[in-house]
Each structure stands twice: as C-alpha cells, then as structure tokens.
Design a protein around this motif. Sequence first.
Motif, PDB file in Angstrom:
ATOM      1  N   VAL A 143       0.869  -1.172   0.000  1.00  0.00           N
ATOM      2  CA  VAL A 143       0.000   0.000   0.000  1.00  0.00           C
ATOM      3  C   VAL A 143       0.911   1.228   0.000  1.00  0.00           C
ATOM      4  CG1 VAL A 143      -1.796   1.283   1.236  1.00  0.00           C
ATOM      5  CG2 VAL A 143      -1.835  -1.212   1.224  1.00  0.00           C
ATOM      6  N   THR A 144       0.564   2.198  -0.851  1.00  0.00           N
ATOM      7  CA  THR A 144       1.422   3.361  -1.079  1.00  0.00           C
ATOM      8  C   THR A 144       0.689   4.654  -0.747  1.00  0.00           C
ATOM      9  OG1 THR A 144       2.440   2.139  -2.898  1.00  0.00           O
ATOM     10  CG2 THR A 144       2.886   4.498  -2.805  1.00  0.00           C
ATOM     11  N   VAL A 145       1.428   5.599  -0.192  1.00  0.00           N
ATOM     12  CA  VAL A 145       0.931   6.967  -0.003  1.00  0.00           C
ATOM     13  C   VAL A 145       1.681   7.810  -1.029  1.00  0.00           C
ATOM     14  CG1 VAL A 145       0.658   8.893   1.583  1.00  0.00           C
ATOM     15  CG2 VAL A 145       0.573   6.551   2.452  1.00  0.00           C
ATOM     16  N   THR A 146       0.940   8.334  -2.017  1.00  0.00           N
ATOM     17  CA  THR A 146       1.536   9.066  -3.134  1.00  0.00           C
ATOM     18  C   THR A 146       1.139  10.528  -3.069  1.00  0.00           C
ATOM     19  OG1 THR A 146       1.421   7.080  -4.506  1.00  0.00           O
ATOM     20  CG2 THR A 146       1.725   9.182  -5.645  1.00  0.00           C
ATOM     21  N   PRO A 147       2.129  11.441  -3.077  1.00  0.00           N
ATOM     22  CA  PRO A 147       1.788  12.865  -3.083  1.00  0.00           C
ATOM     23  C   PRO A 147       1.282  13.309  -4.449  1.00  0.00           C
ATOM     24  CG  PRO A 147       4.157  12.595  -3.217  1.00  0.00           C
ATOM     25  CD  PRO A 147       3.574  11.216  -3.051  1.00  0.00           C
ATOM     26  N   ASN A 148       0.448  14.336  -4.456  1.00  0.00           N
ATOM     27  CA  ASN A 148       0.014  14.933  -5.715  1.00  0.00           C
ATOM     28  C   ASN A 148       1.184  15.683  -6.347  1.00  0.00           C
ATOM     29  OD1 ASN A 148      -2.538  13.980  -5.202  1.00  0.00           O
ATOM     30  ND2 ASN A 148      -3.338  15.937  -4.487  1.00  0.00           N
ATOM     31  N   ALA A 149       1.001  16.131  -7.585  1.00  0.00           N
ATOM     32  CA  ALA A 149       2.029  16.955  -8.227  1.00  0.00           C
ATOM     33  C   ALA A 149       2.243  18.185  -7.355  1.00  0.00           C
ATOM     34  CB  ALA A 149       1.582  17.357  -9.622  1.00  0.00           C
ATOM     35  N   GLY A 150       3.471  18.469  -7.012  1.00  0.00           N
ATOM     36  CA  GLY A 150       3.767  19.579  -6.101  1.00  0.00           C
ATOM     37  C   GLY A 150       4.080  19.108  -4.700  1.00  0.00           C
ATOM     38  N   GLY A 151       4.064  17.810  -4.468  1.00  0.00           N
ATOM     39  CA  GLY A 151       4.424  17.268  -3.160  1.00  0.00           C
ATOM     40  C   GLY A 151       3.236  17.099  -2.236  1.00  0.00           C
TER      41      GLY A 151
END
Length: 159
Positions: free
Chosen positions: A62-70
């Motif tokens: 399971v991954t926590v992915t930031p949006n574009a811009g962090g």
Amino acid sequence: MNRGFTLVELMITLAIMAIIAAFAAPSFTRLIEDNRVTTQANDLLSSLSLARSEAVKRGVTVTVTPNAGGFAAGWCVHTGANCAAGTLRVHEGFTQVAMGGNDIANAIAFDSFGVRVNQAAADFDIEFTPPSCLSGDTRQRQLTVRRTGHAAITLQGCP
C-alpha cells in the motif's frame, strides 16, 4: 439609593476590556497556527498509519503518493500502481502551513509486513512549519517514518 452604571463607567470598562483583548490577540494567533500545524501533521500521520495497517491486513503493498507539487498539494493512499487503482483515502492539500524536507515529493510504500519498501534513505522526513515561526522557537513539527515503518511526530526548533 442609586443602582446601576452610568454611561461613563460603562465606556471606561469597555475601553479597558478592549486594551486587554488587544494584548491577548497575538497569543491566540500563535495558538491557532500551532494547532493548525499539529492537525495537518496528524492528518499525514493518520494516512501513513492507514497505509501500513492496510498493507498488513490485505497482504499487499500500500502506497501513499503525493500529488504533483508534493504532499503540500495533497495525497492519496492506494493499492496498485497509482491513485486511480484501489484508492483507500484521498486528502486535499494544505493552505496555511509550509512543508519541507527531502521527502516532500516522494511516495512512501509499505509491504505486507508493514515495513517501508523501495526507500534508499534511512528515514522518511517531512517538516511542518507555521507561517510566523521565528528562529529559536520550538514550533516546527517533523514527521519521521523509520525503515521499519514506525512513524512519529517530534517538535523541533524553527530554522
């Protein structure tokens, strides 16, 4: 027998109350900023804890992915290759807290044992700083995720 207040007495009392409120207002601003920083750091910590527990429960990464811009622009918790596949939680961005650190734009993943995967650095660090943080103040929060997957928030001095 005279009961009650005169208009002059009432006006003097209100003036004194206004002066006292003017002295108290800056400390309220600081309190609000500190609470905002703590809340937003806890929001990200909550998403990381969700990702770790879901990885163990489901037996998948399971991954926590930031949006574009962090992470300051928001993030999503997901299974699969990206946010569109298996979204568990989506969080909008922060507005009044500065975020920094080396890992501000890096995704973080947990394997089926709750351990971080594909992370070269020893620790995953993100800092949350209130707008009026002066050098020497201990108001900055740092969220650290160890290689084992354990996450914690600590207080730090402002830069």
